[in-house]
Scaffold this motif. Structure first.
Motif, PDB file in Angstrom:
ATOM      1  N   PHE A 111       0.578  -1.201   0.144  1.00 59.83           N
ATOM      2  CA  PHE A 111      -0.186   0.081   0.090  1.00 59.83           C
ATOM      3  C   PHE A 111       0.947   1.353  -0.119  1.00 59.83           C
ATOM      4  CE2 PHE A 111      -1.632   3.437   2.817  1.00 59.83           C
ATOM      5  CZ  PHE A 111      -2.749   3.744   1.960  1.00 59.83           C
ATOM      6  N   GLU A 114       2.566   2.083  -3.197  1.00 58.34           N
ATOM      7  CA  GLU A 114       1.544   2.384  -4.154  1.00 58.34           C
ATOM      8  C   GLU A 114       1.239   3.862  -4.099  1.00 58.34           C
ATOM      9  OE1 GLU A 114      -2.359   0.084  -4.596  1.00 58.34           O
ATOM     10  OE2 GLU A 114      -0.908  -1.631  -5.222  1.00 58.34           O
ATOM     11  N   ASP A 115       0.852   4.023  -2.835  1.00 52.80           N
ATOM     12  CA  ASP A 115       0.383   5.541  -2.482  1.00 52.80           C
ATOM     13  C   ASP A 115       1.424   6.752  -2.644  1.00 52.80           C
ATOM     14  OD1 ASP A 115      -2.328   6.420  -1.675  1.00 52.80           O
ATOM     15  OD2 ASP A 115      -1.252   7.025   0.379  1.00 52.80           O
ATOM     16  N   THR A 116       2.862   6.215  -2.048  1.00 52.85           N
ATOM     17  CA  THR A 116       3.667   7.150  -1.780  1.00 52.85           C
ATOM     18  C   THR A 116       4.905   6.951  -2.637  1.00 52.85           C
ATOM     19  OG1 THR A 116       4.705   6.364  -0.102  1.00 52.85           O
ATOM     20  CG2 THR A 116       2.806   7.608   0.480  1.00 52.85           C
TER      21      THR A 116
END
Ligand code: ZN
Ligand code: ZN
Ligand code: ZN
Length: 139
Positions: A111, A114-116
């Protein structure tokens, strides 16, 4: 050949009985312990001096057989570097540290990237609370 022997050979240090005893204890305990706690644990298993325990832990730290861990209580504890990934529970009353093998955090790594776009390579998580003995009626 047992694990303690093997690890001591790996760092090119003499396998004295005392060093073996200390390293074995750290592998057996499988949790961070203070030098005093380790000394108490060992004093039931044969003759070993407090100074030897301290000196050996210093040597082991230099050779990266143990790492020094300091939790919020500021106590210096040592733990084998050969235990694999795990987390800690620290009792706020008696100061005993427990290890838990289960890790639910690594699923966050996907996660996070993907996010950062941040690549996580390690994480630390510790829990503070009261152990079974100290918990009393707090439940
Ligand atoms: Zn640990
Ligand atoms: Zn406790
Ligand atoms: Zn973890």
């Amino acid at each position: 050949m047992d694990r303690a022997n093997e690890l001591l050979r790996g760092i090119g240090e003499k396998c004295t009985e005392q060093r073996k005893l200390i390293l074995k204890a750290l592998l057996e305990l499988a949790r961070p312990v203070s030098a005093d706690e380790l000394y108490m644990y060992l004093s039931g298993k044969g003759r070993i001096g407090r100074t030897t325990v301290y000196r050996t832990l210093e040597l082991f730290e230099q050779k990266k057989l143990v790492k020094r861990i300091i939790f919020k209580d500021g106590i210096i504890r040592y733990e084998s570097t050969h235990l694999g990934h795990h987390h800690h529970l620290i009792c706020l009353s008696c100061g005993k540290v427990f290890s838990i093998k289960k890790c639910a955090i690594s699923s966050l790594d996907g996660f996070i990237i993907e996010d950062t776009d941040f690549l996580v390579t390690e994480h630390f998580l510790e829990f503070y609370g009261f152990c079974e003995k100290c918990r009393g009626d707090r439940v």
